[in-house]
Design a protein around this motif. Sequence first.
Motif, PDB file in Angstrom:
ATOM      1  N   GLU A  71     101.889  27.862  15.343  1.00 13.41           N
ATOM      2  CA  GLU A  71     101.090  28.093  16.542  1.00 13.41           C
ATOM      3  C   GLU A  71     100.308  26.861  16.949  1.00 13.41           C
ATOM      4  O   GLU A  71      99.930  26.720  18.099  1.00 13.41           O
ATOM      5  CB  GLU A  71     100.144  29.270  16.303  1.00 13.41           C
TER       6      GLU A  71
ATOM      7  N   GLU B  32      94.819  25.002  23.511  1.00 11.42           N
ATOM      8  CA  GLU B  32      95.162  25.514  24.847  1.00 11.42           C
ATOM      9  C   GLU B  32      95.872  26.849  24.742  1.00 11.42           C
ATOM     10  O   GLU B  32      96.313  27.271  23.689  1.00 11.42           O
ATOM     11  CB  GLU B  32      96.052  24.499  25.575  1.00 11.42           C
ATOM     12  N   ARG B  33      95.958  27.464  25.921  1.00 12.24           N
ATOM     13  CA  ARG B  33      96.684  28.753  26.080  1.00 12.24           C
ATOM     14  C   ARG B  33      96.152  29.831  25.147  1.00 12.24           C
ATOM     15  O   ARG B  33      96.870  30.271  24.252  1.00 12.24           O
ATOM     16  CB  ARG B  33      98.182  28.557  25.859  1.00 12.24           C
ATOM     17  N   PRO B  34      94.943  30.347  25.269  1.00 14.84           N
ATOM     18  CA  PRO B  34      93.929  29.904  26.233  1.00 14.84           C
ATOM     19  C   PRO B  34      93.130  28.726  25.700  1.00 14.84           C
ATOM     20  O   PRO B  34      93.161  28.426  24.516  1.00 14.84           O
ATOM     21  CB  PRO B  34      93.056  31.159  26.371  1.00 14.84           C
ATOM     22  N   LEU B  35      92.392  28.122  26.603  1.00 17.10           N
ATOM     23  CA  LEU B  35      91.614  26.938  26.255  1.00 17.10           C
ATOM     24  C   LEU B  35      90.388  27.324  25.451  1.00 17.10           C
ATOM     25  O   LEU B  35      89.575  28.130  25.901  1.00 17.10           O
ATOM     26  CB  LEU B  35      91.199  26.204  27.539  1.00 17.10           C
ATOM     27  N   ARG B  36      90.290  26.751  24.233  1.00 17.80           N
ATOM     28  CA  ARG B  36      89.131  26.985  23.371  1.00 17.80           C
ATOM     29  C   ARG B  36      88.755  25.668  22.712  1.00 17.80           C
ATOM     30  O   ARG B  36      89.587  24.757  22.584  1.00 17.80           O
ATOM     31  CB  ARG B  36      89.447  28.034  22.296  1.00 17.80           C
TER      32      ARG B  36
ATOM     33  N   THR C  75      86.957  31.258  33.970  1.00 20.75           N
ATOM     34  CA  THR C  75      87.958  30.239  33.652  1.00 20.75           C
ATOM     35  C   THR C  75      87.264  28.916  33.331  1.00 20.75           C
ATOM     36  O   THR C  75      86.383  28.458  34.059  1.00 20.75           O
ATOM     37  CB  THR C  75      88.914  30.053  34.833  1.00 20.75           C
TER      38      THR C  75
ATOM     39  N   SER D  51      90.468  20.315  33.410  1.00 19.23           N
ATOM     40  CA  SER D  51      91.672  21.078  33.772  1.00 19.23           C
ATOM     41  C   SER D  51      91.654  21.363  35.274  1.00 19.23           C
ATOM     42  O   SER D  51      91.045  22.322  35.734  1.00 19.23           O
ATOM     43  CB  SER D  51      91.725  22.393  32.985  1.00 19.23           C
TER      44      SER D  51
ATOM     45  N   ALA E  50     102.465  24.912  19.330  1.00 17.44           N
ATOM     46  CA  ALA E  50     102.704  25.669  20.563  1.00 17.44           C
ATOM     47  C   ALA E  50     101.466  25.691  21.429  1.00 17.44           C
ATOM     48  O   ALA E  50     101.548  25.635  22.648  1.00 17.44           O
ATOM     49  CB  ALA E  50     103.158  27.091  20.225  1.00 17.44           C
ATOM     50  N   ARG E  51     100.305  25.792  20.814  1.00 12.17           N
ATOM     51  CA  ARG E  51      99.074  25.859  21.595  1.00 12.17           C
ATOM     52  C   ARG E  51      98.409  24.503  21.751  1.00 12.17           C
ATOM     53  O   ARG E  51      97.284  24.406  22.171  1.00 12.17           O
ATOM     54  CB  ARG E  51      98.099  26.842  20.932  1.00 12.17           C
ATOM     55  N   ARG E  52      99.111  23.439  21.366  1.00 15.12           N
ATOM     56  CA  ARG E  52      98.637  22.058  21.585  1.00 15.12           C
ATOM     57  C   ARG E  52      97.270  21.843  20.956  1.00 15.12           C
ATOM     58  O   ARG E  52      96.298  21.553  21.616  1.00 15.12           O
ATOM     59  CB  ARG E  52      98.609  21.733  23.067  1.00 15.12           C
TER      60      ARG E  52
END
Length: 881
Positions: free
Chosen positions: A52, A105-109, A361, A350, A55-57
């Motif tokens: 993960e 990212e995806r979501p951004l945290r 957001t 972003s 995948a989530r950068r």
Amino acid sequence: MGERRCALVRVLVLQAAWAVSGGQVRYSVPEEAKAGTVLGRLAQDLGLEAGEAEARRLRLVAQGRRASVEVSGASGALVLSSRLDREELCGKSAPCALRLEVLVERPLRVFHVELEVTDINDNAPVFPAARKNLSIAESSVLGSRFPLEGASDADIGVNAQLTYTLSPSEHFSLDLHRSEEYRESLFLVLTKPLDRETIPVHRLVLTASDGGRPSLTGTMELVITVLDANDNAPRFNQSVYKMQLLENAAEGTLVARVNATDPDLGSNGEVTFSVSNTFPEKGKNIFHLNARTGELNLAGGVDYEDIRSYEIQIEATDKGTPPLSGHCKVVLEVLDVNDNAPEVWVTSLSVPVSEDASLGTVVALLSVSDRDSGANGRVRCWVWPASPFGLEATFAGSYSLVLREALDRERVSEYEVEVRAEDGGAPPLRASRGLRVPVSDVNDNAPAFAQAVYTVLARENNAAGAELARLWARDPDEAGNGRVSYSVWEGGAAAVSASGAAGGGWRPASSYVSVDAESGRVWALQPLDYEELQVLQFEVRAVDAGEPPLCGNATVQLFVLDENDNAPALLPPAGSAAEAGGVAGEAAELGAAAAGAVSGSGTLWAWAAWGAPAGQVVAKIRAVDADSGYNAWLRYELWEPRGKGPFRVGLYSGEVSTARALDEADGPRQRLLIVVRDHGEPARSATATLSVSLVEAAEAALAAGSSSSSLSSLSLSRAAGAGAELGPGAASAATNVWLVVAICAVSSLFLLAVVLYGASRWAPRAAVLSGPGPTTLVCASEVGSWSYSQRHSRSLCVADGAGKSDLMVFSPNFPPPPPPGPAAKDTQPEPSALLDTVSGTLLLCLVPSPTPFPLTCPVSPASFAVVVWSRAPPRRPGGGR
């Protein structure tokens, strides 16, 4: 090396233990660790599943020297990319921790990682100089203390705890004084009286050892010269001077004033001051000591954020021989002032932000810091303008710029946001950072026309392809979402004819007009005809290219303007079926006029009695124009005869009346040429020829009855003709009826001939009916009408109250009436000249009964007639005649 290896192992073991407190992960690594050392399983410690992290950068936000650490993309481990030097990163500060920001990212945290760099013993103690020269009077008493400059170690903790040893000497020893408040003080202590004559110079080695494993050492050579006679050294009134200084103090500011006294007399008692040592060494050029007065002044600038305290060793020396000296220490604490404004960094941005983004957001991540301390370093942040974005604190000094209100790109397509920071100093200092946040478009606006209904005027007979109107719909979206295409809605169009009824019902608008898909221009596909179409109403639809597409509608009302493209058309004379047929008859007349049922120039027949008074109506010219308005407003003019003729025509009524009393001088027949004009530009006209026969009053009445019979015969003949149009069955039934009538007529032919002969013998003026002049058609609605279609219905009528008898004549073919012209009253015309009809016409002649003269009804060889007398006109069941 073995101990260092053990320390590295302990650090790696500690990496397995991590603590999460408010989203923070802590790791520890020794300085000088090799590049590639795994600091910790960051992805696992953050709760991410296997695979993960990539995948989530999962990545670090590099800032300054934090680039020495990186995240392995595949495993999500935190890896050391280059060697770390704790002394370079943190100096003497302990503990030494690096704050790292980790983005997912995806979501951004955002997560915060604290990396502690632990110290290893990689720095040996260092003395200020490799050699130290001392002068000590031989008269120095035992226990005399001479300060020495200690060594410094860049390490911290145990690795910086120094111990000192002195090479073996029977005259000197070391005294180390440690204090929690001040730095350690090292003194050389005289343990045995000096004898310059025995040993004039003592050479000793001072060794400093740190507490590391293994221990590192540094050395300094002490060269002690034994001086003679001056046995009293200067003494300071304080051994330590504690002073405070604001970091924004100006140059020349008095820092401290030291005082030392020497009980000796003369030159041995004169004291001068000098700075023997300054820690840190940067302070050597910052302070200036007055050698005579002992005043310590500021010669440069101090910075609390750079060095927070200074230690200055001051030596007081007399002028004795040898000179003696005393020592004191000035401890200077630098006080912080609010001289540093906050700093704002954007760590992640972003953009653009979709206009349908949900509230909350995250748009950007920010870091805020202030180098000052205390209240001067406490920073408050906010966003200006206050909407539609706001700040949320995520960690100490870290903020998220989030969406607080819904966006509308059509109202504001781009925001200039300013993040402002203010510290708690007095006065406070501020800083700001501008952000440009563009808003991306979504298809949330349908095309809208400027008008809900467009009224368009177009002249008839326009050319095919002519532009009728131009429509435009506005879509505030951009790119494809705002690209509009136009089309005619295929729901239908109401085509209103000139009579006011729907012409053909609902017809597709695309048969009349088309709309250019890009420009919105409305084109005519065919020439428009006002007589066919007066109003065309249709809808134009505008559709954008968004996904999903949105559309808007506008109604177009196309009014066709009439042009004078139709000449007047003459209608059948009064007494036709149109008047009896009501609305249907009127529609039939209009249809007949449009189709040219009556030619533009024809001959009509009328009778007038000699002696008729002026103003008596002889005939009425009827015409219709398929145009409208002024184009259909008709006027009637008498062209021939010119001058003072016996007749005149009503300008707008079309009634032909006598202009004066008629007499025999006017001749037996008058030929009138009447022109019917409309009021169009240019005007169009039609001509009608009216032949008026002048007869006696009784003959005029009989002629009027004959003309009514002719009209009835004409109506019957047209009804008979209708049978042929209705189909084979209907035509056969009609033929049977006429056969029955014919048989009855033949059986009575002989009797009727005898009666007619006897009547003609007793009528003195019977020859009048044989005079020139055809029979005219007169409307007789009270008699009734025979209709074989809506288009060809006609009615025949005579005046009320007159006795009637019916004469039915079948005539397969009659020649046209003779041309108008003068004729003798006694001339007997051909029988065929009395009937004005067409081939296959059934004539119904009505004559009064009893009559003072016999009726002669001439027929052609191919026709026969039946005459019936009656005293009163027949009545229909409804009471009409």
